[in-house]
Design a protein around this motif. Structure first.
Motif, short mmCIF file in Angstrom:
data_model
loop_
_atom_site.label_atom_id
_atom_site.label_comp_id
_atom_site.label_asym_id
_atom_site.label_seq_id
_atom_site.Cartn_x
_atom_site.Cartn_y
_atom_site.Cartn_z
N UNK A 27 0.84 -1.20 0.00
CA UNK A 27 0.00 0.00 0.00
C UNK A 27 0.87 1.24 0.00
N UNK A 28 0.83 1.99 -1.11
CA UNK A 28 1.66 3.19 -1.25
C UNK A 28 0.78 4.43 -1.19
N UNK A 29 1.20 5.40 -0.38
CA UNK A 29 0.60 6.73 -0.39
C UNK A 29 1.57 7.66 -1.09
N UNK A 30 1.17 8.24 -2.24
CA UNK A 30 1.98 9.25 -2.90
C UNK A 30 1.50 10.62 -2.44
N UNK A 31 2.38 11.40 -1.86
CA UNK A 31 2.05 12.73 -1.37
C UNK A 31 2.53 13.76 -2.38
N UNK A 32 1.61 14.54 -2.90
CA UNK A 32 1.96 15.52 -3.92
C UNK A 32 2.05 14.88 -5.29
N UNK A 33 0.95 14.26 -5.76
CA UNK A 33 0.97 13.52 -7.02
C UNK A 33 1.06 14.42 -8.24
N UNK A 34 0.79 15.72 -8.09
CA UNK A 34 0.97 16.66 -9.19
C UNK A 34 0.06 16.38 -10.37
N UNK A 35 0.64 16.10 -11.52
CA UNK A 35 -0.16 15.83 -12.72
C UNK A 35 -0.80 14.45 -12.69
N UNK A 36 -0.19 13.50 -11.97
CA UNK A 36 -0.65 12.12 -11.99
C UNK A 36 0.17 11.24 -12.91
N UNK A 37 1.13 11.81 -13.64
CA UNK A 37 1.94 11.03 -14.57
C UNK A 37 2.76 9.96 -13.88
N UNK A 38 3.42 10.33 -12.78
CA UNK A 38 4.22 9.35 -12.05
C UNK A 38 3.35 8.19 -11.60
N UNK A 39 2.19 8.50 -11.10
CA UNK A 39 1.32 7.46 -10.53
C UNK A 39 0.99 6.38 -11.56
N UNK A 40 0.57 6.79 -12.75
CA UNK A 40 0.18 5.77 -13.75
C UNK A 40 1.40 4.99 -14.22
N UNK A 41 2.55 5.66 -14.34
CA UNK A 41 3.75 4.96 -14.79
C UNK A 41 4.20 3.93 -13.75
N UNK A 42 4.23 4.34 -12.49
CA UNK A 42 4.71 3.45 -11.45
C UNK A 42 3.71 2.33 -11.15
#
Length: 213
Positions: free
Chosen positions: A30-45
């Motif tokens: 379970x990962x919490x990303x803080x400050x996801x910004x555009x969301x690009x990192x999230x979908x890639x990772x």
């Protein structure tokens, strides 16, 4: 989709960051990303690490853009983003802490991983302090925390480009600026996080990796 926000730097740094996260989050769920910004990192990772449930979060103004990226990718391991202004604990003017992931027996055990990229130098120092203080309320035992961005060491810049970047940050917002590694590590240590790795990244950035004891 043409209405998705886009950051060129996310495309440049995503693969070096992914190489670190594949190793550090190999046993996480379970990962919490803080400050996801555009969301690009999230979908890639999230696409590259399907064993993780990747929870995005950011200030309310960023959520529509993050949703656009998540909806386009339609990944099964990216729930809707949460409103969270980088501070995960109770603090005046900030969103409340996110709901904790549930274990098999229904308990809220916390996130066993936290990731944040290019956030600490955007916040004021009181918000950096609140960022770490609040982590204690949402981290599971043995959680891993990875923070990406530029840092100073012993009060000195690591490159001329970082000195220029720090000047640009302060001209835009006097409370922002590149943080000293030693001060940030002290905040992490105060909540039981121990530095495991300090990894050099492209463009004079670092990945700081802590583990909760």
């Amino acid at each position: 989709m043409t209405d998705r926000p886009y950051s060129p730097s996310c495309d440049r740094n995503r693969d070096p960051i992914l190489a670190v996260l594949r190793d550090q989050f190999a046993g996480r769920r379970e990962v919490l990303e803080i400050g996801s910004g555009t969301g690009q990192h999230a979908v890639h990772f999230a696409a590259a690490m399907p064993w993780l449930r990747w929870q995005c979060s950011d200030a309310a103004a960023y959520l529509p853009g993050i949703r656009a990226w998540l909806d386009e990718a339609a990944l099964p391991n990216t729930p809707p983003p949460l409103e969270l202004q980088a501070v995960v604990g109770p603090a005046p003017g900030f969103a409340p802490a996110p709901p904790l992931p549930r274990s098999d027996d229904g308990r809220g055990d916390g996130f066993d991983a936290v990731f944040s990229a290019n956030t600490l130098h955007i916040m004021g120092w009181p918000q950096v302090e609140a960022f770490f203080a609040g982590l204690a309320t949402v981290l599971a035992a043995q959680a891993s925390v990875v923070v990406y961005g530029p840092f100073n060491y012993r009060g000195r810049y690591t490159s001329d480009s970082n000195r220029d970047f720090d000047g640009w940050l302060k001209a835009r917002d006097p409370v922002s600026g590149i943080r000293d590694f030693e001060a940030v590590d002290a905040l992490a240590a105060a909540i039981g996080l121990r530095l495991r790795e300090d990894i050099a990244m492209p463009a004079n950035n670092r990945c700081l990796v802590w583990r909760r004891d």
